[in-house]
Write a protein that holds these residues in place. Structure first.
Motif, mmCIF file in Angstrom:
data_model
loop_
_atom_site.group_PDB
_atom_site.id
_atom_site.type_symbol
_atom_site.label_atom_id
_atom_site.label_comp_id
_atom_site.label_asym_id
_atom_site.label_seq_id
_atom_site.Cartn_x
_atom_site.Cartn_y
_atom_site.Cartn_z
ATOM 1 N N VAL B 171 28.954 48.491 36.711
ATOM 2 C CA VAL B 171 30.059 47.576 36.401
ATOM 3 C C VAL B 171 31.214 48.353 35.764
ATOM 4 O O VAL B 171 32.378 48.170 36.112
ATOM 5 C CB VAL B 171 29.579 46.441 35.477
ATOM 6 C CG1 VAL B 171 30.756 45.626 34.969
ATOM 7 C CG2 VAL B 171 28.603 45.542 36.218
ATOM 8 N N ALA B 172 30.867 49.257 34.860
ATOM 9 C CA ALA B 172 31.902 50.061 34.211
ATOM 10 C C ALA B 172 32.678 50.851 35.253
ATOM 11 O O ALA B 172 33.911 50.911 35.218
ATOM 12 C CB ALA B 172 31.265 51.004 33.188
ATOM 13 N N MET B 173 31.950 51.430 36.212
ATOM 14 C CA MET B 173 32.619 52.239 37.233
ATOM 15 C C MET B 173 33.518 51.388 38.124
ATOM 16 O O MET B 173 34.605 51.800 38.519
ATOM 17 C CB MET B 173 31.569 52.952 38.103
ATOM 18 C CG MET B 173 31.002 54.192 37.491
ATOM 19 S SD MET B 173 32.246 55.471 37.224
ATOM 20 C CE MET B 173 32.616 55.230 35.512
ATOM 21 N N LEU B 175 35.052 48.671 37.254
ATOM 22 C CA LEU B 175 36.246 48.354 36.468
ATOM 23 C C LEU B 175 37.191 49.544 36.404
ATOM 24 O O LEU B 175 38.404 49.400 36.536
ATOM 25 C CB LEU B 175 35.838 47.924 35.058
ATOM 26 C CG LEU B 175 35.126 46.570 34.965
ATOM 27 C CD1 LEU B 175 34.562 46.360 33.576
ATOM 28 C CD2 LEU B 175 36.083 45.446 35.327
ATOM 29 N N VAL B 176 36.611 50.747 36.226
ATOM 30 C CA VAL B 176 37.463 51.936 36.186
ATOM 31 C C VAL B 176 38.168 52.108 37.528
ATOM 32 O O VAL B 176 39.357 52.435 37.590
ATOM 33 C CB VAL B 176 36.623 53.190 35.841
ATOM 34 C CG1 VAL B 176 37.456 54.449 36.019
ATOM 35 C CG2 VAL B 176 36.102 53.105 34.422
ATOM 36 N N VAL B 178 39.006 49.764 39.691
ATOM 37 C CA VAL B 178 40.089 48.787 39.807
ATOM 38 C C VAL B 178 41.259 49.226 38.927
ATOM 39 O O VAL B 178 42.423 49.158 39.323
ATOM 40 C CB VAL B 178 39.611 47.373 39.417
ATOM 41 C CG1 VAL B 178 40.750 46.374 39.559
ATOM 42 C CG2 VAL B 178 38.449 46.935 40.288
ATOM 43 N N LEU B 179 40.935 49.722 37.741
ATOM 44 C CA LEU B 179 41.986 50.181 36.830
ATOM 45 C C LEU B 179 42.790 51.320 37.469
ATOM 46 O O LEU B 179 44.019 51.333 37.421
ATOM 47 C CB LEU B 179 41.348 50.649 35.516
ATOM 48 C CG LEU B 179 42.300 51.012 34.385
ATOM 49 C CD1 LEU B 179 43.108 49.803 33.958
ATOM 50 C CD2 LEU B 179 41.541 51.568 33.185
ATOM 51 N N THR B 182 45.475 50.409 39.909
ATOM 52 C CA THR B 182 46.728 49.821 39.429
ATOM 53 C C THR B 182 47.744 50.889 39.009
ATOM 54 O O THR B 182 48.862 50.557 38.650
ATOM 55 C CB THR B 182 46.497 48.877 38.229
ATOM 56 O OG1 THR B 182 45.968 49.640 37.150
ATOM 57 C CG2 THR B 182 45.550 47.757 38.572
ATOM 58 N N ARG B 445 43.254 47.184 44.551
ATOM 59 C CA ARG B 445 44.662 47.013 44.861
ATOM 60 C C ARG B 445 44.868 45.732 45.667
ATOM 61 O O ARG B 445 45.744 44.934 45.372
ATOM 62 C CB ARG B 445 45.151 48.222 45.642
ATOM 63 C CG ARG B 445 46.625 48.173 45.901
ATOM 64 C CD ARG B 445 47.093 49.452 46.516
ATOM 65 N NE ARG B 445 47.060 50.552 45.569
ATOM 66 C CZ ARG B 445 47.358 51.808 45.888
ATOM 67 N NH1 ARG B 445 47.658 52.100 47.126
ATOM 68 N NH2 ARG B 445 47.329 52.760 44.985
ATOM 69 N N MET B 447 42.959 43.210 45.665
ATOM 70 C CA MET B 447 42.629 42.075 44.818
ATOM 71 C C MET B 447 43.813 41.709 43.935
ATOM 72 O O MET B 447 44.201 40.550 43.846
ATOM 73 C CB MET B 447 41.420 42.413 43.962
ATOM 74 C CG MET B 447 40.770 41.208 43.370
ATOM 75 S SD MET B 447 39.345 41.677 42.409
ATOM 76 C CE MET B 447 40.119 42.256 40.933
ATOM 77 N N GLU B 448 44.381 42.701 43.294
ATOM 78 C CA GLU B 448 45.493 42.396 42.396
ATOM 79 C C GLU B 448 46.682 41.796 43.157
ATOM 80 O O GLU B 448 47.237 40.773 42.757
ATOM 81 C CB GLU B 448 45.966 43.643 41.641
ATOM 82 C CG GLU B 448 47.017 43.266 40.608
ATOM 83 C CD GLU B 448 47.812 44.437 40.077
ATOM 84 O OE1 GLU B 448 47.692 45.535 40.599
ATOM 85 O OE2 GLU B 448 48.566 44.216 39.108
ATOM 86 N N GLU B 449 47.029 42.435 44.270
ATOM 87 C CA GLU B 449 48.185 41.942 45.024
ATOM 88 C C GLU B 449 47.982 40.496 45.446
ATOM 89 O O GLU B 449 48.886 39.672 45.328
ATOM 90 C CB GLU B 449 48.413 42.806 46.263
ATOM 91 C CG GLU B 449 49.024 44.144 45.937
ATOM 92 C CD GLU B 449 49.057 45.066 47.138
ATOM 93 O OE1 GLU B 449 48.789 44.595 48.260
ATOM 94 O OE2 GLU B 449 49.339 46.251 46.948
ATOM 95 N N LEU B 451 45.875 38.279 44.215
ATOM 96 C CA LEU B 451 45.805 37.381 43.062
ATOM 97 C C LEU B 451 47.210 36.985 42.629
ATOM 98 O O LEU B 451 47.512 35.810 42.396
ATOM 99 C CB LEU B 451 45.077 38.092 41.907
ATOM 100 C CG LEU B 451 45.071 37.360 40.569
ATOM 101 C CD1 LEU B 451 44.256 36.083 40.672
ATOM 102 C CD2 LEU B 451 44.511 38.249 39.458
#
Lengths: 324, 500, 222
Positions: B171-173, B175-176, B178-179, B182, B445, B447-449, B451
């Motif tokens: 999960v940490a990876m 998140l990293v 996705v981070l 951005t 990327r 996902m963010e766009e 969203l």
């Protein structure tokens, strides 16, 4: 190993000063295209250089250096040797909108280049979703007034042609739609066709097939004359918005300091390419507008760049669009 | 049905001329050779090779391009299996079990099943395009930003399932990842995010650079650590081609993978990228002993590779029928077509039937060439692994440098693979896995766009994700998957929640 | 970056730390989250109806930090892996090799300093020779042969056959050849010379040491 390197760099220095102008070109020329292979600018560059290479008797090799709205490639090209062996294909964004969008730009479009000539213009169209409750530009403008705050405009990302031309359009019609950004024209068009967003402005080559296929509506084309590819789409002048005149032009530049006779030779090859029937046809197939003889000179390109920078800077700055 | 037959025969009439067969062969061969460069995936390969097709007539050029595409894709899988360097998001999955197989001396089997699975998937997908291409078009329009966001959320859940070790670390990876996605210029506002003011970061981190660094270069550093694992393959090379047992184990994954990949490939906005991940997740969950996955399970290569190829093929549907390129590779295809004066759109099928059906037929021919060229080449690729590691790794290093440089002509990209190599090495040392991070990066990327788009259009209402049925369905699937993924470890007791 | 615990093997407990690997991992994640928060400090978070550039990165940074915190907690409550030994030689030479390639392939400037663009002709061998020293088993002779045979192979493949715009050699090199030779001819001649040199080195040094494998043969096929 080190000695060899030193010796070779020394020879490099000598050779660079030795061979020059009159036999130009004696080796392949690199044209930097600041966008990825396959994009509209790349396509124009490949069509034009195909013919230019034959005239010059040396291959023009295209190097795609993409990044930061094209400014990465243009920065590199501007800083290269002004010996005529590195030239570039600039466009409306890199040589018009960039100074407003990129405050840290490392080049000045009006000062750091030796213009060669305009290659092609690509008209911009105002298009809307199929279900848009208006059928012409006038109806569109009325709807925008009546429904302020409800309309969404799509664009292909800050710095893209559709973004700049869309901002200009909004400022002329005095509208403040909600902007929806996409990564490239494809996904934006997809959502326009799905009626998810309301309208956008973009280059003819991207939207023409969808207009012909009846998937989206076209309100007007922002050129003085109608396009043979879309004879039913009125010009902005005909539709009652004469102020909106804009084209995504592509032009060939060399770095500042390139010898005048080399610039002349390159311009001659470009002009010859633009007179070639095959080249003309290929550009026209894309909806491209071939520049007139008067527009093909380095001097008129310099004027075009100056007027474009002057036009885009206030519009984009007012919209707060910076990609700093 | 009669239409289908006559259309296909028209297409094959075009694709099977001697000249076009030759072009398909050449394209496939060159595509494989470039695609096999470490880290150079299909996008980079096609971009590099696009110019060599310009001299041909439009049909010939597109046939050659199709060959290059399939060649590049298979070449990418080859590198993923042999040296653990995925060139594109989809071969990340192939690398997981494919490289393990290679380490066990089963590189030939992995390459063989990848080629055969791809060929089968390609054949099915060609038929799907020919028969259903036009009716399926409208599917692309059902998927708006809202649906896409939910699809990506589902994709991230796959990444959790993908993890081999600690779920918390996975999960940490993610998140990293996705981070990291951005980083770069913000699409909506044009502001720079987390770029340290460095110009080459303004377009974000390139996938190829990140993947080559944290997979490839880090793998080299790690191999240099351990004398005992220094050779990529210590074991005897073993069989070159899959045998009956291998086929028995993999035919079902191939079928399922083909179906999943073909379905996801039709979606615009790069749904195809999820195919291999979905297939891998499914096979891992269906397997009697899921612990084999990540340790050289043949199903983990067969399924995802088929899904990959099926998706690669069906992603042509939005392009051919709508003229909308769903991903970067297809955008390049648009470029290739426009250079030849064909502007993809809804009219190509009616205006240019020989080209349209010729291209569809050539997809199958391209797949056939892939088999023809690559089955004999497997022996050669596998023999490469016999080169002592002390010579192999400097060669890989140089090819990585050349490959990454030739994508954008930027020396800074080359420097970045060194940086991410170090990061990857550190991650390995700290017990983190790079695969979930890469998936997070790829999906992040998108996902963010989506969203942000969805929320802009809904004017800030989160309910839009539940109100729209397709989106709600996808989120439900994601939730169920997450529970299934976590359940076994939850049942085992609290302490083991985070170590599957 | 040296380790807290040297050597692997059975976990040796010192103090309250029961899983040193988790501890280090947690610290790294916390640092990363903090870095991301700091980098996005000036950016606008926006609202749900128009999310600003900072919204997602900030949430993510917090989430990354939280996972880091969880790992930290586990490091004290749960037995886990020790840290593996870090090896410096590998990473240092590998990175140096890559960097050497990056700065020599084309002119590169850091501030006032700039490197000459030497092209593939030098960048390739540099990457192989420097990178090759990452293993203690390095043999210079083999690396030289490898460099001299792989580089011309790449030059011909990329520069000649595929026409990729990758810089192949410094422009000056053309001056060493007859003036009427085209760039391609120079490229081919250079490649031929290098290959010949590779064969020469191979033959000349063959007797001195028993190489266990046939280098030139394998390398040519990559």
């Amino acid at each position: 190993m080190k000695k060899v390197v030193l010796a070779l760099t020394a020879v490099a220095g000598l050779a660079a000063t030795g061979a020059q102008a009159q036999n130009y070109p004696t080796r392949p020329i690199t044209m930097i295209v600041p966008f990825a292979a396959g994009g509209p600018t790349d396509v124009v560059a490949r069509i034009v250089t195909d013919n230019m290479s034959r005239t010059l008797g040396q291959q023009i090799v295209i190097e795609n250096v993409a990044g930061a709205g094209g400014t990465t490639g243009i920065t590199r090209a501007a800083q290269s040797q002004p010996d005529g062996y590195t030239i570039m294909m600039g466009h409306m964004g890199t040589h018009g909108a960039a100074p407003a969008l990129y405050p840290n730009l490392k080049y000045d479009p009006t000062k750091d280049f030796a213009p060669i000539g305009l290659a092609a213009g690509t008209p911009i169209l105002i298009v809307a979703k199929k279900d848009f409750p208006a059928n012409d530009l006038k109806g569109f403008l009325d709807y925008m007034k009546a429904n302020a705050g409800k309309v969404n405009m799509a664009h292909a990302g800050v710095g893209s042609v559709s973004h700049s031309t869309g901002i200009l359009f909004n400022s002329i019609i005095n509208a403040k739609p909600t902007l929806v950004a996409y990564r490239g024209t494809g996904p934006a068009l997809n959502d326009l066709m799905a009626n998810t967003v309301d309208y956008m402005t973009d280059q003819i080559v991207n939207v023409a097939p969808q207009i012909q296929g009846g998937n989206i509506k076209a309100f007007a084309i922002a050129t003085p004359e109608r396009s043979p590819a879309l004879p039913n789409v009125p010009t902005t002048k005909e539709a009652g918005l004469p102020d909106y005149q804009v084209s995504a032009w592509n032009a060939v530049f060399a770095p500042k300091g390139t010898p005048a006779d080399i610039v002349k030779k390159l311009n001659g090859a470009l002009v010859k390419a633009l007179d070639d029937e095959n080249t003309k046809k290929r550009l026209a197939d894309l909806g491209g507008v071939i520049p007139t003889n008067a527009e093909r000179t380095p001097e008129s390109l310099q004027k075009l760049v100056e007027s474009e920078v002057a036009r885009w800077t206030p519009v984009l700055k007012a919209a707060g669009a910076t990609a700093e | 049905m009669g239409d289908l037959v006559s259309n296909l025969s028209l297409g094959f009439g075009v694709a099977l001329t001697l000249q076009n067969l030759g072009l398909a062969f050449l394209g496939c061969l060159v595509g494989t050779l470039i695609g096999v460069l470490p880290g150079v995936g299909p996008i980079a390969t096609i971009a590099m090779l696009l110019p060599i097709t310009f001299g041909l007539d439009p049909t010939g050029a597109l046939i050659m391009l199709a060959g290059i595409y399939y060649g590049a894709q298979y070449g990418g899988s080859t590198t993923a299996i042999l040296v653990n360097i995925p060139g594109e998001a989809t071969s990340v999955v192939t690398a997981l079990d494919g490289h393990e197989m290679a380490k066990q001396g089963r590189a030939g089997v992995a390459l063989g099943i990848a080629a055969i699975g791809s060929f089968f998937a390609g054949t099915v997908a060609t038929l799907v395009i020919a028969a259903l291409g036009a009716p399926l078009t409208s599917l692309a329009l059902i998927f708006g930003p809202t649906e896409y966001f939910s699809l990506m959320v589902m994709g991230l859940v796959f990444a959790v399932v993908l993890a081999r070790g600690s779920i918390l670390k996975a999960v940490a990876m993610i998140l990293v990842g996705v981070l990291l996605s951005t980083v770069g210029t913000d699409l909506e506002t044009g502001e720079e995010r987390m770029t340290f003011g460095l110009p080459f970061l303004s377009d974000g981190i390139d996938f190829a650079v990140l993947a080559m660094g944290i997979f490839g270069i880090a793998e080299i550093m790690r191999n240099l650590d351990h004398t005992e694992t220094r050779d990529v393959v210590r074991q005897a090379i073993g069989r070159l081609l899959p045998n009956r047992d291998d086929f028995r184990q993999s035919y079902k994954p191939v079928l399922r993978g083909t179906f999943i990949g073909a379905a996801l490939g039709i979606l615009p906005g790069n749904g195809a990228v999820l195919g291999p991940f979905a297939s891998y997740t499914l096979e891992k969950k269906l397997a009697k002993d899921s612990r084999r996955f990540g340790r050289g399970a043949i199903e983990g290569v067969a399924g995802p590779e088929s899904a990959n190829n099926a998706g690669a093929q069906t992603s042509f549907i939005p392009l051919l029928t709508l003229g909308i390129p769903p991903n970067a590779v297809m955008a390049l295809m648009v470029g290739a077509m426009t250079i030849h004066g064909i502007i993809p759109g809804p009219q190509v099928m009616t205006k240019n039937p020989t080209l349209f059906w010729g291209m569809i037929a050539s997809m199958w021919v391209g797949n056939l060439m892939l088999l023809v060229i690559n089955l004999p080449m497997i022996g050669m690729w596998v023999r490469l692994l016999k080169v002592p590691y002390r010579l192999l790794f400097p060669a890989i290093l140089m090819f990585c440098c050349i490959g990454i440089y030739s994508i954008n002509s930027l020396p800074t990209d080359v420097m970045f693979i060194a940086f991410f190599g170090l990061v990857g090495y550190m991650l390995i040392k700290l017990g983190f896995e790079p695969a979930p991070m890469l998936l997070g990066f790829v999906l992040g990327r998108l996902m963010e766009e989506n969203l942000r788009r969805a929320l802009i259009i809904s004017r800030g209402s989160l309910e839009t994700f539940i109100e729209r049925p397709v989106s709600a369905g996808l989120l439900a699937v994601a939730a169920i998957l997450l529970v299934i993924a976590l359940l076994p470890s939850i049942r085992k007791g609290r302490d083991e929640v985070f170590t599957e | 970056m040296s380790s807290l615990h040297e050597g692997s093997g059975p976990p040796q407990r010192s103090g309250p730390v029961r899983a040193p690997q988790s501890l280090a991992g947690g610290v790294v994640l916390l640092a990363l989250g903090a870095l991301a928060l700091w980098l996005t400090r000036d950016l606008d978070q926006g609202s749900l109806s128009s999310m600003g550039p900072a919204m997602l990165p900030r949430w993510l940074a917090v989430a990354v930090g939280l996972t880091g915190l969880a790992l930290l907690v586990f490091a004290f409550t749960k037995d886990g892996e020790t840290l593996e030994r870090w090896n410096l030689r590998g990473p240092v030479f590998v990175i140096a090799g890559i960097l050497a390639f990056a700065v020599t392939i084309r002119p590169f400037s850091f501030g006032t300093l700039s490197t000459p663009g030497l092209g593939l002709l030098f960048a390739g061998p540099l990457a192989i020779l420097i990178g090759g020293y990452a293993t203690p088993e390095v043999r210079l002779r083999d690396l030289v042969i490898l460099a001299l045979s792989l580089t011309p192979f790449c030059m011909i493949l990329f520069g000649d056959l595929l026409n990729l715009p990758i810089p192949v050699f410094p422009q000056a090199l053309t001056g060493l050849f007859p003036a009427d030779w085209s760039q391609k001819a120079v490229l081919r001649a250079t490649a031929a010379i290098m290959t010949a040199a590779a064969v020469l080195v191979f033959l000349a040094t063959r007797g001195r040491r028993r190489g266990p494998i046939d280098v030139a043969d394998h390398s040519g096929r990559i």
